[in-house]
Design a protein around this motif. Structure first.
Motif, short mmCIF file in Angstrom:
data_model
loop_
_atom_site.label_atom_id
_atom_site.label_comp_id
_atom_site.label_asym_id
_atom_site.label_seq_id
_atom_site.Cartn_x
_atom_site.Cartn_y
_atom_site.Cartn_z
N ALA A 88 0.84 -1.20 0.00
CA ALA A 88 0.00 0.00 0.00
C ALA A 88 0.87 1.25 0.00
CB ALA A 88 -0.94 0.00 1.20
N ASP A 89 1.96 1.20 0.77
CA ASP A 89 2.86 2.34 0.81
C ASP A 89 3.54 2.57 -0.53
OD1 ASP A 89 2.23 2.75 3.45
OD2 ASP A 89 4.02 1.77 4.23
N LEU A 90 3.97 1.48 -1.17
CA LEU A 90 4.61 1.60 -2.48
C LEU A 90 3.62 2.13 -3.51
CD1 LEU A 90 7.11 1.26 -4.19
CD2 LEU A 90 6.45 -1.12 -4.59
N SER A 91 2.39 1.70 -3.41
CA SER A 91 1.35 2.19 -4.32
C SER A 91 1.14 3.69 -4.12
CB SER A 91 0.04 1.44 -4.06
OG SER A 91 -0.99 1.95 -4.85
N SER A 92 1.14 4.12 -2.88
CA SER A 92 0.98 5.55 -2.57
C SER A 92 2.18 6.35 -3.08
CB SER A 92 0.83 5.73 -1.07
OG SER A 92 0.78 7.09 -0.74
N VAL A 93 3.37 5.81 -2.91
CA VAL A 93 4.58 6.47 -3.38
C VAL A 93 4.53 6.62 -4.90
CG1 VAL A 93 7.07 6.16 -3.70
CG2 VAL A 93 6.05 5.83 -1.44
N LYS A 94 4.15 5.55 -5.58
CA LYS A 94 4.07 5.59 -7.04
C LYS A 94 3.04 6.62 -7.50
CE LYS A 94 5.54 0.89 -8.16
NZ LYS A 94 5.11 -0.37 -8.78
N ARG A 95 1.90 6.65 -6.81
CA ARG A 95 0.85 7.61 -7.17
C ARG A 95 1.35 9.05 -6.99
NH1 ARG A 95 -2.79 6.18 -3.81
NH2 ARG A 95 -2.73 7.96 -2.42
N GLN A 96 2.02 9.32 -5.87
CA GLN A 96 2.55 10.66 -5.62
C GLN A 96 3.63 11.02 -6.64
OE1 GLN A 96 1.66 13.23 -3.54
NE2 GLN A 96 -0.14 11.92 -3.36
N LEU A 97 4.47 10.07 -6.99
CA LEU A 97 5.49 10.32 -8.02
C LEU A 97 4.83 10.69 -9.34
CD1 LEU A 97 8.17 7.55 -7.40
CD2 LEU A 97 8.55 10.02 -7.36
N THR A 98 3.78 9.96 -9.69
CA THR A 98 3.06 10.23 -10.94
C THR A 98 2.44 11.62 -10.93
OG1 THR A 98 2.61 7.88 -11.25
CG2 THR A 98 1.21 9.42 -12.46
N ILE A 99 1.82 11.98 -9.81
CA ILE A 99 1.17 13.29 -9.70
C ILE A 99 2.21 14.41 -9.77
CG2 ILE A 99 -0.07 14.82 -8.11
CD1 ILE A 99 -1.57 12.25 -7.13
N ASP A 149 14.10 12.32 -3.29
CA ASP A 149 15.14 12.05 -2.28
C ASP A 149 14.56 11.27 -1.11
OD1 ASP A 149 17.09 13.30 -3.77
OD2 ASP A 149 17.02 15.18 -2.63
N GLY A 150 13.34 11.57 -0.73
CA GLY A 150 12.71 10.92 0.41
C GLY A 150 12.29 9.48 0.17
N VAL A 151 12.03 9.12 -1.08
CA VAL A 151 11.55 7.76 -1.39
C VAL A 151 12.58 6.95 -2.15
CG1 VAL A 151 9.13 8.47 -1.38
CG2 VAL A 151 10.40 8.40 -3.54
N SER A 199 10.92 1.26 -9.71
CA SER A 199 9.64 1.46 -10.38
C SER A 199 9.77 2.33 -11.62
CB SER A 199 8.62 2.08 -9.42
OG SER A 199 8.90 3.44 -9.20
N ASP A 200 8.86 2.12 -12.56
CA ASP A 200 8.82 2.95 -13.78
C ASP A 200 8.54 4.40 -13.43
OD1 ASP A 200 9.28 0.71 -15.34
OD2 ASP A 200 7.15 0.39 -15.79
N GLU A 201 7.69 4.61 -12.45
CA GLU A 201 7.33 5.97 -12.03
C GLU A 201 8.55 6.72 -11.51
OE1 GLU A 201 3.70 3.40 -11.73
OE2 GLU A 201 5.76 3.20 -11.05
N TYR A 202 9.39 6.02 -10.77
CA TYR A 202 10.60 6.64 -10.23
C TYR A 202 11.54 7.05 -11.37
CZ TYR A 202 14.80 7.40 -7.46
OH TYR A 202 15.91 7.95 -6.88
N GLY A 203 11.74 6.15 -12.31
CA GLY A 203 12.61 6.45 -13.46
C GLY A 203 12.09 7.63 -14.26
#
Length: 121
Positions: free
Chosen positions: A5-16, A88-90, A97-101
């Motif tokens: 759930a945390d990773l999903s939230s991180v990915k969503r925030q990265l996308t936004i 930096d925080g995540v 993840s693709d979102e991070y890249g």
């Protein structure tokens, strides 16, 4: 399960946050492009010997376009800072993840864009 759930939230925030930076970078580029086109149009009016009123109108349009760039740049800088801090925080959590890249790539491009000088009025 909590990690997912945390990773999903991180990915969503990265996308936004990445989307915000992309949109603002595109907006600033659009204003800059519009200003360059307007400068060309003004020169064409001058070369064609157009009426001073027409030139004044075109210069007014150019000035309006150029007025938008500093505000857009400021909002872009804030969004870039926000994305950089979030990345930096995540970094340890979402590196693969693709979102991070995508976020890292957009961040690098936007940082290069904000290093370019702003046009003057």
């Amino acid at each position: 399960m909590a990690g997912y759930a945390d990773l999903s939230s991180v990915k969503r925030q990265l996308t936004i946050k990445t989307g915000v930076v992309k949109r603002l970078a595109k907006e600033e580029s659009s204003y800059m492009h519009e200003a360059r086109e307007q400068q060309v149009r003004i020169q064409q009016f001058i070369d064609a010997g157009r009426d001073e009123y027409d030139l004044k109108q075109q210069r007014s349009v150019l000035k309006d376009s150029l007025k938008m760039v500093p505000d857009c740049r400021k909002r872009l800088e804030l969004a870039v800072d926000d994305l950089a801090v979030y990345i930096d925080g995540v970094e340890g959590e979402a590196v693969s993840s693709d979102e991070y890249g995508a976020a890292k790539q957009v961040l690098e491009l936007a940082q290069a864009q904000i290093q370019s000088p702003l046009p003057t009025l």
